[in-house]
Write a protein that holds these residues in place. Structure first.
Motif, PDB file in Angstrom:
ATOM      1  N   GLN A  71      12.170 -46.855  62.817  1.00 20.24           N
ATOM      2  CA  GLN A  71      10.860 -46.221  62.707  1.00 20.24           C
ATOM      3  C   GLN A  71       9.793 -47.268  62.431  1.00 20.24           C
ATOM      4  O   GLN A  71      10.051 -48.292  61.812  1.00 20.24           O
ATOM      5  N   ALA A  73       6.952 -48.566  60.275  1.00 21.90           N
ATOM      6  CA  ALA A  73       6.687 -48.396  58.843  1.00 21.90           C
ATOM      7  C   ALA A  73       5.268 -47.891  58.619  1.00 21.90           C
ATOM      8  O   ALA A  73       4.333 -48.258  59.336  1.00 21.90           O
ATOM      9  N   VAL A 118      14.620 -39.700  62.662  1.00 24.41           N
ATOM     10  CA  VAL A 118      14.535 -40.207  61.296  1.00 24.41           C
ATOM     11  C   VAL A 118      15.853 -40.899  60.946  1.00 24.41           C
ATOM     12  O   VAL A 118      16.924 -40.329  61.155  1.00 24.41           O
ATOM     13  N   ALA A 122      17.245 -42.204  55.397  1.00 27.71           N
ATOM     14  CA  ALA A 122      15.967 -41.687  54.918  1.00 27.71           C
ATOM     15  C   ALA A 122      16.005 -40.189  54.702  1.00 27.71           C
ATOM     16  O   ALA A 122      15.095 -39.631  54.078  1.00 27.71           O
ATOM     17  N   THR A 397       5.581 -43.376  63.968  1.00 27.00           N
ATOM     18  CA  THR A 397       6.820 -43.163  63.213  1.00 27.00           C
ATOM     19  C   THR A 397       7.774 -42.220  63.935  1.00 27.00           C
ATOM     20  O   THR A 397       8.947 -42.161  63.610  1.00 27.00           O
ATOM     21  N   LEU A 400       8.330 -37.643  60.281  1.00 29.98           N
ATOM     22  CA  LEU A 400       8.624 -37.843  58.860  1.00 29.98           C
ATOM     23  C   LEU A 400       9.892 -37.067  58.505  1.00 29.98           C
ATOM     24  O   LEU A 400      10.248 -36.127  59.202  1.00 29.98           O
ATOM     25  N   THR A 402      10.142 -40.945  56.260  1.00 30.35           N
ATOM     26  CA  THR A 402      10.405 -42.338  56.585  1.00 30.35           C
ATOM     27  C   THR A 402      10.981 -43.004  55.341  1.00 30.35           C
ATOM     28  O   THR A 402      11.228 -42.337  54.330  1.00 30.35           O
ATOM     29  N   ARG A 403      11.174 -44.299  55.418  1.00 30.39           N
ATOM     30  CA  ARG A 403      11.664 -45.010  54.230  1.00 30.39           C
ATOM     31  C   ARG A 403      10.555 -45.247  53.211  1.00 30.39           C
ATOM     32  O   ARG A 403      10.795 -45.826  52.152  1.00 30.39           O
TER      33      ARG A 403
END
Length: 457
Positions: A71, A73, A118, A122, A397, A400, A402-403
């Protein structure tokens, strides 16, 4: 056996020094890489577990771990947008309020199709819980309204160490999630606690919280927290839930001598539809609208539901009663003059859309848009809001969490200052006289934002 084996060995031609490669042979095992598909090196599993993992608590579903490209960031910070014309009559006391749908672990594990892009790590609750708690602690709000809470004790344990107290209202039936409120015990005191179980009104099993808080021993406010039903086909139920929240909040404010109100939550409605019109204009003629098209979540672009939009839907008596409270009344009304905190403090075109609301507060595989709001009444002034990410940053991304963000929603935060109670009643009467012509504009702009997303998907 030994004496016979030796002559056969001597009669055999000598083996070549280097074995020629076969035309369809595989590469030697030593050259294969096993780390390229993993989310991180620390998560190493036996071969029979590499392709999948079973959800905790013996959940019947399985989330498949397939190859997922990294993904993009998200930025590590968001900017505040402040009011340029804040009233000088502010009393000086202010409080910040956060609304955050944290994505129930139960829902995340049962809807893996929404989070295909995703990284699997995460999506794990222990990772998301850490990010959610960190997000709240970082922005340090005075009051926190959470939706989709199914692990209240996990969240409460992380909040207690920062001086928060909390309450929780779980949904009824087979569902596991609910709504939760937290507040800083050093600044705020809970004076009255109430809740709405919408199943008691035949409006599904969603819940809402309504509480009265006192700030620094002086100012009081009503805070409502709601997670409205998602189902796009049941606009009557969604409208009924919002109507009841407004009525209950108003009654509680009157009980405490007309104190101001803040309503937070996931309203599961986009800004370009009639729900938004009702909240801002206090009145809505439901006969002008198809109840299956009320919330803006039914766009065929996301293949959520196959809905016919060629004909206006005929409301039944039951649906009218759900929406307005009476089977023979086609107009829904409420007594609160509400303002949207984000709409009053305009951002820029990269993250603001129709009505100056954020372009997106939620993003997963089947939805990108705004459904989260912080509404407030007179007696309060919104001095600043925490702006959302630019829409292009979110799109990169591919969804959602995400990390960096632990939910498929972004937390929204507004700071409110208490003002001197100055309210012109005649202005409120004028605003309630909105003609249905403006309402017609709502119906013609439905899906204005959702339909334009098609270019980038």
């Amino acid at each position: 056996m030994a004496s016979s084996a030796a002559p056969r060995a001597r009669l055999s031609p000598p083996a070549p020094a280097v074995r020629p490669p076969r035309k369809r042979g595989r590469s030697p095992p030593s050259t294969r890489s096993t780390s390229s598909w993993r989310a991180s090196a620390e998560h190493v599993a036996p071969r029979d577990q590499i392709s999948r993992w079973r959800a905790p608590e013996r959940a019947p579903d399985r989330v498949w771990r397939q190859f997922r490209p990294p993904q993009s960031a998200l930025p590590t910070s968001r900017r505040w947008v402040s009011s340029e014309g804040a009233s000088t009559s502010s009393s000086g006391d202010a409080c910040t309020i956060m609304s955050y749908n944290i994505l129930a672990d139960y829902h995340a594990r049962n809807h893996p199709d929404l989070y295909r892009d995703v990284p699997w790590d995460a999506m794990r609750w222990d990772s998301r819980r850490r990010l959610i708690i960190h997000e709240i602690r970082h922005w340090d709000p005075d009051l926190v309204c959470l939706q989709e809470v199914d692990r209240f004790q996990d969240i409460a344990a992380g909040m207690k160490s920062r001086g928060y107290e909390g309450i929780y209202q779980r949904r009824t039936g087979d569902t596991r999630d609910g709504c939760a409120m937290f507040w800083k015990s050093k600044r705020l005191r809970l004076l009255e606690e109430d809740s709405i179980d919408f199943s008691e009104f035949n409006l599904r099993n969603n819940v809402a919280q309504i509480c009265v808080f006192e700030l620094n021993g002086t100012h009081k406010l009503v805070l409502g927290n709601i997670h409205v039903l998602f189902n796009p086909k049941r606009g009557d139920v969604k409208l009924g839930q919002i109507r009841l929240l407004l009525e209950k909040a108003n009654a509680l404010a009157e009980k405490w001598d007309e104190i101001p109100i803040v309503l937070a939550g996931d309203f599961n409605s986009t800004p370009d539809v009639c729900f938004y019109f009702l909240l801002t204009h206090m009145i809505l003629n439901i006969s002008l609208h198809d109840r299956r098209k009320l919330s803006g979540l039914d766009s065929s672009e996301f293949d959520l539901y196959e809905l016919c939009s060629s004909l206006k839907y005929q409301w039944s008596d039951e649906e009218v009663r759900n929406a307005t409270g009476y089977s023979n009344v086609m107009v829904a009304e409420h007594p609160l003059k509400l303002s949207s905190s984000y709409a009053n403090l305009k951002g820029n075109s990269s993250n603001r859309g129709l009505h100056a609301e954020p372009l997106a507060t939620s993003f997963h595989k089947k939805f990108l848009g705004t459904v989260d709001y912080l509404w407030y009444t007179h007696g309060l002034e919104c001095s600043r809001v925490l702006d959302t990410f630019p829409i292009g940053v979110l799109r990169r991304t591919r969804g959602l969490p995400t990390r960096e963000i632990g939910s498929d929603h972004l937390p929204i935060i507004a700071e409110f200052a208490f003002t001197e109670s100055v309210e012109d009643d005649f202005e409120e009467e004028d605003d309630s006289e909105q003609d249905n012509g403006s309402e017609q504009e709502v119906s013609t702009t439905q899906h204005a934002y959702l339909s334009t997303d098609d270019e980038s998907r």
